[in-house]
Scaffold this active site. Sequence first.
Site, PDB file in Angstrom:
ATOM      1  N   VAL A  56       0.792  -1.394   0.102  1.00 20.51           N
ATOM      2  CA  VAL A  56      -0.051   0.057   0.050  1.00 20.51           C
ATOM      3  C   VAL A  56       0.965   1.259  -0.004  1.00 20.51           C
ATOM      4  O   VAL A  56       0.410   2.293  -0.238  1.00 20.51           O
ATOM      5  CB  VAL A  56      -1.045   0.023   1.136  1.00 20.51           C
ATOM      6  CG1 VAL A  56      -2.027  -0.938   0.977  1.00 20.51           C
ATOM      7  CG2 VAL A  56      -0.265  -0.028   2.497  1.00 20.51           C
ATOM      8  N   SER A  57       2.020   1.059   0.257  1.00 18.87           N
ATOM      9  CA  SER A  57       3.039   2.192   0.151  1.00 18.87           C
ATOM     10  C   SER A  57       4.318   1.795   0.042  1.00 18.87           C
ATOM     11  O   SER A  57       4.800   0.844   0.725  1.00 18.87           O
ATOM     12  CB  SER A  57       2.915   3.205   1.610  1.00 18.87           C
ATOM     13  OG  SER A  57       3.473   4.362   1.400  1.00 18.87           O
ATOM     14  N   SER A  58       5.367   2.744  -0.490  1.00 16.73           N
ATOM     15  CA  SER A  58       6.518   2.337  -0.984  1.00 16.73           C
ATOM     16  C   SER A  58       7.275   3.605  -0.933  1.00 16.73           C
ATOM     17  O   SER A  58       6.989   4.659  -1.066  1.00 16.73           O
ATOM     18  CB  SER A  58       6.785   1.462  -2.029  1.00 16.73           C
ATOM     19  OG  SER A  58       6.413   2.263  -3.199  1.00 16.73           O
TER      20      SER A  58
END
Length: 325
Positions: free
Chosen positions: A95-97
């Site tokens: 969901v996030s990087s």
Amino acid sequence: MGAYDTETAAPAAAARAALVREIDADGAFAEDPVWRAAFAAVPRHLFVPYYYVAGRGGHRRRWGESPDPRAREEWLRGVYADAPLATRLRDGELVSSSSRPSLMARMLAALRVVDGNRVLEVGAGTGYNAALLAHRLGDDDLVTTIDLEPEIAESARRHLAAAGHRPFVATGDGARGVPERAPFDRIIATCALPTIPRAWLAQCRPGARVLTPLATGLLMLTVRDRTHAEGRFLPSAAFFVPLRGERWARPRGASLAGLPGRVREQDTFRFLLALTRCVLEPREACALWEREGMPGRERYGVTVGAERAWAWLDDPRGPYGWPLP
């Protein structure tokens, strides 16, 4: 030992300098060399206290606060590798990087930021990109970053403060922009969208530049006014986590069954297919792609008008145009 203590400072500085040399050698700073100083100054490890590495049996967390010194060294090497880092997972889904630093450098250089610009970043992530922008502009108040997830926005805020920066961090749907902080001279998105949100153009000054992932490319638009913008894709491929928000649904996958193997694996064909997914069937896209000489991303563009937006090949008024959602 803490990830941010004096034990970490010296090896982190050396690793950061090596990363900057690597990015420079790749040519990512060529379009705007001023970004070299920003990458040299902003410590990425403050923004990635942990990240996840895929392996057999699932994901393994690398953590800068690990009691094992070898594990801390492994964490630091990963932080300063020119590679994307998975920073948040939910039920095994990314969901996030933190994006690949050389890609970040190319995007920031292409944005052509100048002193005094007001910049909106859509997709706060770890806060690292916002810190680079704040360092470049020399004024935290010129930078606004937004993320849908309150937890991600708050984490970015903490990371930024640890690095000595306090830009405006908003929580909300990035497709709606941040009207109370407008007008903007530059908008940069670090998440993929299926189209261009009209709210962005309405919050831009005439002549503003908007850089956003679209399909599997990077689209650079120049804003004419509140309802009109036009521009082309950069040559390089780009793959980002999709923007999360109430309006955006993931596009369905297209079946490539029946297409020649030599076509199915071609990156530029898959880009065309992603760009025209709502309009062209795979066989139609394949025929066009071969007929037009397997065009690269830089031959495609997007026009946003008062009533519609469309993607095109070579010429916005040419024979090949496809409506965007």
